[in-house]
Design an enzyme around this catalytic site. Structure first.
Site, PDB file in Angstrom:
ATOM      1  N   GLY A  89       0.805  -1.199   0.005  1.00 40.77           N
ATOM      2  CA  GLY A  89       0.155  -0.080  -0.182  1.00 40.77           C
ATOM      3  C   GLY A  89       0.903   1.278   0.031  1.00 40.77           C
ATOM      4  CE1 TYR A 149       0.954   1.097   5.899  1.00 43.95           C
ATOM      5  CE2 TYR A 149      -0.529  -0.759   5.650  1.00 43.95           C
ATOM      6  CZ  TYR A 149      -0.081   0.605   6.066  1.00 43.95           C
ATOM      7  OH  TYR A 149      -0.649   1.098   7.202  1.00 43.95           O
ATOM      8  CG  HIS A 198       5.827  -5.400  -4.635  1.00 50.66           C
ATOM      9  ND1 HIS A 198       4.362  -5.378  -4.088  1.00 50.66           N
ATOM     10  CD2 HIS A 198       6.309  -4.316  -4.131  1.00 50.66           C
ATOM     11  CE1 HIS A 198       4.276  -4.113  -3.587  1.00 50.66           C
ATOM     12  NE2 HIS A 198       5.617  -3.666  -3.609  1.00 50.66           N
ATOM     13  CD  GLU A 248       2.919  -8.393  -5.387  1.00 46.71           C
ATOM     14  OE1 GLU A 248       2.726  -6.883  -5.446  1.00 46.71           O
ATOM     15  OE2 GLU A 248       3.539  -9.034  -4.925  1.00 46.71           O
ATOM     16  CG  ASP A 274     -16.748 -10.206 -20.037  1.00 47.60           C
ATOM     17  OD1 ASP A 274     -15.721 -10.975 -20.163  1.00 47.60           O
ATOM     18  OD2 ASP A 274     -16.580  -8.943 -19.756  1.00 47.60           O
ATOM     19  CE  LYS A 281     -12.603  -9.702 -21.783  1.00 47.25           C
ATOM     20  NZ  LYS A 281     -14.015  -9.152 -21.578  1.00 47.25           N
TER      21      LYS A 281
END
Length: 512
Positions: free
Chosen positions: A55, A83, A169, A171, A227, A368
């Site tokens: 964050g 964070y 991070h 990710e 979708d 998606k």
């Protein structure tokens, strides 16, 4: 009982990416705001572990987001990222302080203890840092596991091996072994089985839809996009002929799109499909309107009116199906701060309340790419699954200025030529989205020996992972040359073609 990893969001731009990485390991996860009551989310045994996201705040700022320290004393494994690690340290009695030299970008991590989440590490890792505070000393019961030049405690772990904090991070792709670190946490620490697949999702969703709908009827507004197509196919699998799809042809579709939708869903997939020709009604509503937001409102209002009218003809209907995706849902619940504008995640604004229909949103757990994977499992044809994204207002926001039938025809033909060339050259599947835009500009040209004064047209093609950011596609010059030449020669009303080389940000993908 489906296992899951719970992600508490503290405002990081990477929170959705954490979720995607966990799901790539075939483990289901959910994102909730850090303000959500966590005790009910841990109940029942489904939650195998908790991730505290990064964050933009400092733990010492007034009003900085926080969490009940009791969460960190439960028996559930916890991983704090950036964070999230600083907050763990702060709440448990360690020391967090501003760094003298902030770490942003790639950094070298020295792994001092290759255990737990660092199992299998060679001792040095390239990682992605983004922080202005760092851990000076871990809290009682925790020990340092790694350090970097700017972070004396770049990773820490609890002595019982259940809770970890990392300053970087894992990710992002800039941390090459980040997925292995997440894998170690999810499987090694949390003990997940990794059994969440598209096939299991489809089976679970089918059962849930049947239980929710019972013997009632369901209607679905079918646009032909990915979708709504996957949502309709999944619901049809569950309830069969009790699903009726309403396809409203608003006159703002791409060339031959209406006929393709009727052929695919009405004939090939044998669904109850009600096609509605409302082209004149929509064009009438758009007459004289040039402002993009006004166009959207007119189109939305007209759609509701047409949809309501057609739905009443079906008799008593209790459920409305929508192709809402997980990013739509979490955009309205993630931690944004008190002044943020919350976007409604419903696809048809205002429709459910006005019609008193209960929503069925079978894709609200999926991203998606997962929707496309589900569609493949359900047998949807590739030309539907891999179709480029198309804006809800259709070609109305690609005809800049007033929308008329004549201008739509010019755009539709030019767009078809461009897309056709991309397909012929093998470029269609290499770009995220490609289309033509008819500009409210006329330019001087020469055709034969005559002077022309006709429309300028822009071509747009972008590469992207999820549409949140995008770069203009570096198409071959000879391809662009062929597109320009053929459009000018084959589409009456265009004498100039330009190519858009702006990225998002600062531009958007669509022009309006």
């Amino acid at each position: 009982m489906r296992e899951r990893i719970l992600i508490l969001d503290f405002g990081s731009q990477y929170t959705q990416l954490i979720a995607r990485r966990i799901r790539e390991l075939q483990v289901y996860c959910e994102i909730h705001p850090c303000t959500a009551p966590w005790r009910p989310l841990l109940g029942g045994g489904e939650t195998r572990g908790v991730i505290l996201s990064g964050g933009p705040s400092s733990v010492y700022e007034e009003g900085a987001p926080t969490v009940d320290p009791e969460l960190l004393r439960q028996g559930v494994p916890v991983l704090g990222i950036c964070y999230g690690m600083q907050l763990m340290t702060h709440l448990l009695g360690g020391r967090v302080a501003p760094v003298h030299h902030r770490e942003y970008g790639r950094a070298e991590l020295v792994v001092d203890a290759p255990v737990g989440i660092f199992e299998g590490s060679t001792g040095r890792e390239t990682v992605w840092m983004s922080h202005g505070d760092s851990i000076e000393s871990p809290p009682p019961g925790y020990r340092p596991l790694a350090h970097s030049t700017g972070s004396p405690v770049a990773a820490m772990g609890s002595e019982d091996g259940l809770r970890y904090g990392i300053q970087f991070h894992p990710e992002v792709v800039h941390t090459p072994r980040g997925k292995e670190i997440l894998r170690n946490f999810v499987f090694g620490v949390c003990g997940c089985a990794g059994d969440w697949t598209m096939r299991s999702f489809i089976d679970e969703s089918t059962d849930r839809i049947r239980a929710r709908v019972g013997k009632e009827k369901v209607i679905c507004g079918l646009s032909g996009g990915v979708d709504s197509s996957v949502a309709a196919t999944l619901i049809h699998r569950a309830v069969g002929d009790r699903l009726t799809c309403i396809f409203v042809d608003n006159g703002l579709l791409r060339k031959d799109e209406g006929a393709e939708i009727i052929e695919t869903f009405g004939k090939r997939l044998e669904m109850n499909l009600v096609p509605v020709d409302a082209r004149r009604e929509f064009l009438g509503a758009l007459a004289g309107v040039a402002d993009p937001e006004a166009k959207r409102k007119r189109i939305g209002e007209t759609f509701i009116r047409v949809f309501e009218r057609e739905a009443r003809k079906l008799g008593r209907v209790k459920f409305l199906a929508q192709g809402t995706l997980y990013p739509d849902v979490i955009e309205s619940v993630s931690f944004k701060g008190p002044s943020a504008t919350i976007k409604s995640h419903h696809n048809v604004g205002g429709l459910p309340g006005r019609m008193e229909l209960a929503l069925v949103e079978p894709l609200r757990e999926l991203f998606k790419d997962e929707v496309r994977a589900a569609g493949g499992e359900l047998g949807l044809p590739g030309d539907i699954l891999w179709r480029h994204p198309f804006p809800g207002p259709g070609l109305a926001v690609r005809v800049l200025g007033e929308v008329t039938e004549e201008r739509l025809k010019v755009l539709r033909e030019a767009d078809a030529v461009f897309i056709g060339i991309l397909r012929e050259r093998g470029w269609y599947d290499k770009v995220w989205q490609a289309f033509a835009v008819l500009l409210p500009v006329q330019t001087v040209g020469v055709m034969g020996d005559a002077r022309t004064y006709e429309n300028a047209l822009a071509l747009r093609a972008v590469t992207s992972q999820d549409g949140m950011t995008a770069d203009w596609a570096h198409l071959p010059h000879d391809l662009l040359g062929e597109a320009s030449n053929r459009i000018i020669n084959e589409v009456r009303g265009v004498n100039r073609v330009v190519y858009d080389v702006s990225s998002k940000p600062p531009a958007t993908i669509e022009w309006e």
